[in-house]
Design an enzyme around this catalytic site. Structure first.
Site, mmCIF file in Angstrom:
data_model
loop_
_atom_site.group_PDB
_atom_site.id
_atom_site.type_symbol
_atom_site.label_atom_id
_atom_site.label_comp_id
_atom_site.label_asym_id
_atom_site.label_seq_id
_atom_site.Cartn_x
_atom_site.Cartn_y
_atom_site.Cartn_z
ATOM 1 N N CYS A 1 17.015 -34.527 4.011
ATOM 2 C CA CYS A 1 17.378 -33.782 5.219
ATOM 3 C C CYS A 1 18.883 -33.847 5.466
ATOM 4 O O CYS A 1 19.386 -34.824 6.009
ATOM 5 C CB CYS A 1 16.610 -34.334 6.420
ATOM 6 S SG CYS A 1 17.065 -33.532 7.973
ATOM 7 N N CYS B 1 19.951 -34.148 9.097
ATOM 8 C CA CYS B 1 19.791 -35.480 9.683
ATOM 9 C C CYS B 1 20.874 -36.436 9.163
ATOM 10 O O CYS B 1 21.412 -37.238 9.912
ATOM 11 C CB CYS B 1 18.434 -36.077 9.329
ATOM 12 S SG CYS B 1 17.072 -34.912 9.332
ATOM 13 N N ASP B 2 21.188 -36.363 7.874
ATOM 14 C CA ASP B 2 21.979 -37.431 7.257
ATOM 15 C C ASP B 2 23.351 -37.010 6.730
ATOM 16 O O ASP B 2 24.134 -37.865 6.320
ATOM 17 C CB ASP B 2 21.179 -38.035 6.080
ATOM 18 C CG ASP B 2 19.862 -38.624 6.558
ATOM 19 O OD1 ASP B 2 19.825 -39.101 7.705
ATOM 20 O OD2 ASP B 2 18.880 -38.588 5.797
#
Ligand code: FAD
Ligand code: NAP
Length: 313
Positions: free
Chosen positions: A136, A139-140
């Site tokens: 992701c 997200c990261d």
């Protein structure tokens, strides 16, 4: 505290399919309950710009899903933050048990559990998950400011992730096992024009290498599938974007599946092999897998459930 709640329609899942089913079922006065699962809002909450949902030239995935949630709630869907752990389909009312201890009994069930990211299945991938290996970018990606990153895959997700990661990374290498991308042409255009992105064709990821203390990625070992040659590419982040598998755990032993685990529905409807159980969205769709098609199937599922319940009365 454990309790039992009855509903005419239980919707399992909170992606575009689930929320749209909620809008329609609530407007049919079926007082649906929707259980969100561990990813409220579904897959679109893991992306940034969505440019192909009608009515929005551009909208952030998480914002779109909040709007859908608000819409379903405003129409009268009861939305519950819980996770369904089992579903008994052997008799009606169907019985769903949730992680919180609550048991839901339902006259009809709409399955909208979507799909989850696939992994390559390498030992080293597992070892560094959360410590340099991710599925992701939204997200990261932020953790890799000024660093080199590789992305594995050749579909829309891989190309979008690679493009998004250029906001942070000094360089992104897209590694694909063929020399042709599945991604839409407009995304391919953006990819090839981006100076921070390099493509490595005909290569597969063999191993993620890094340090143990602290746990962190230092590079990847890749293999040329044509020549067999193996080499190492230095990087701090590895984003695996090789597709998604249907989240069929609740029903894989009781419903008919096809095309590698997708719930089979009667053509042109959302009826599964058990009357009263409907399936919508990525859980049943190996072909289109889009937010708008999922939403469309959510609508169909609610209408199918409404007709089924009317016939039972
Ligand atoms: P999902 O969105 O997969 O949602 C599934 C839901 O089920 C989740 O809420 C989860 O918590 C819930 N759930 C699962 N198991 C349980 C359980 N046991 N109990 C309760 N709840 C459960 N499509 C587009 O049209 N445009 C795009 O730009 C686009 N970008 C994308 C970017 C990325 C990175 C990804 C991964 C996908 C993208 N897609 C895009 C595809 C789109 O996100 C999916 O087609 C769509 O989200 C599928 O919707 P769905 O409702 O079927 O399920
Ligand atoms: P996908 O279209 O299935 O693509 C998966 C990619 O990963 C393919 O290029 C595949 O290679 C590669 N791959 C699969 N297994 C592999 C393995 N073991 N090793 C190496 N490579 C592997 O998946 P996706 O990109 O996640 O897209 C899923 C769905 O969501 C699609 O329908 C897509 O259109 C949709 N989506 C839409 C948008 C958008 O509309 N903007 C954005 C994201 C996703 P091959 O090509 O060789 O098979």
């Amino acid at each position: 505290m454990s309790e039992t709640r009855h509903t005419k329609v239980l919707i399992i899942g909170s992606g575009p399919a689930g929320y749209t089913a909620g809008v329609y079922a609530a407007r049919a006065m079926l007082e649906p309950i929707l259980v969100q699962g561990i990813e409220p809002g579904g897959q679109l909450t893991t992306t940034t710009e969505v440019e192909n949902y009608p009515g929005f030239t551009e909208v952030q995935g998480p914002d779109l899903m909040i709007k859908m949630q608000e819409h379903a709630a405003a129409m009268g869907t009861e939305i519950i933050g819980d996770y369904i752990t089992s579903l008994d389909t052997s008799a009606r009312p169907f019985v769903a048990k949730a992680d919180s201890g609550t048991t839901y009994t339902a006259d009809a069930v709409i399955l909208a559990t979507g799909a989850r990211a696939k992994w390559l299945g390498l030992e080293s991938e597992e070892k560094f998950k959360g410590f340099g290996v991710s599925a992701c970018a939204t997200c990261d990606g932020f953790f890799y400011r000024g660093q080199e990153i590789v992305v594995i895959g050749g579909g829309n997700t891989a190309v979008e992730e690679a493009l998004f990661l250029t906001n942070f990374a000094s360089k992104v290498t897209l590694i694909h096992r063929r020399d042709e991308l599945r991604a839409e042409k407009i995304l391919q255009d953006r990819l090839f024009k981006n100076e921070k992105i390099e493509t490595l064709w005909f290569h597969t990821l063999e191993e993620v290498v890094g340090t143990d203390n602290p746990l962190g990625v230092e590079g990847v070992v890749v293999k040329n599938v044509q020549t067999g040659e193996v080499k190492e590419i230095p990087c701090k982040g590895v984003f695996v974007a090789i597709g998604h598998a249907p989240a069929n755990e609740l029903v894989k032993d009781v419903l008919e599946l096809h095309n590698g685990g997708y719930v089979k529905v009667k053509p042109g409807s959302t009826e599964t092999s058990i009357p009263g159980i409907y399936a919508a969205g990525d859980l049943t769709d190996h072909k289109y897998r889009q937010a708008v098609t999922s939403a469309g199937m959510g609508c169909m599922a609610a209408l199918d459930a409404e007709r089924f319940l009317a016939e039972q009365e």
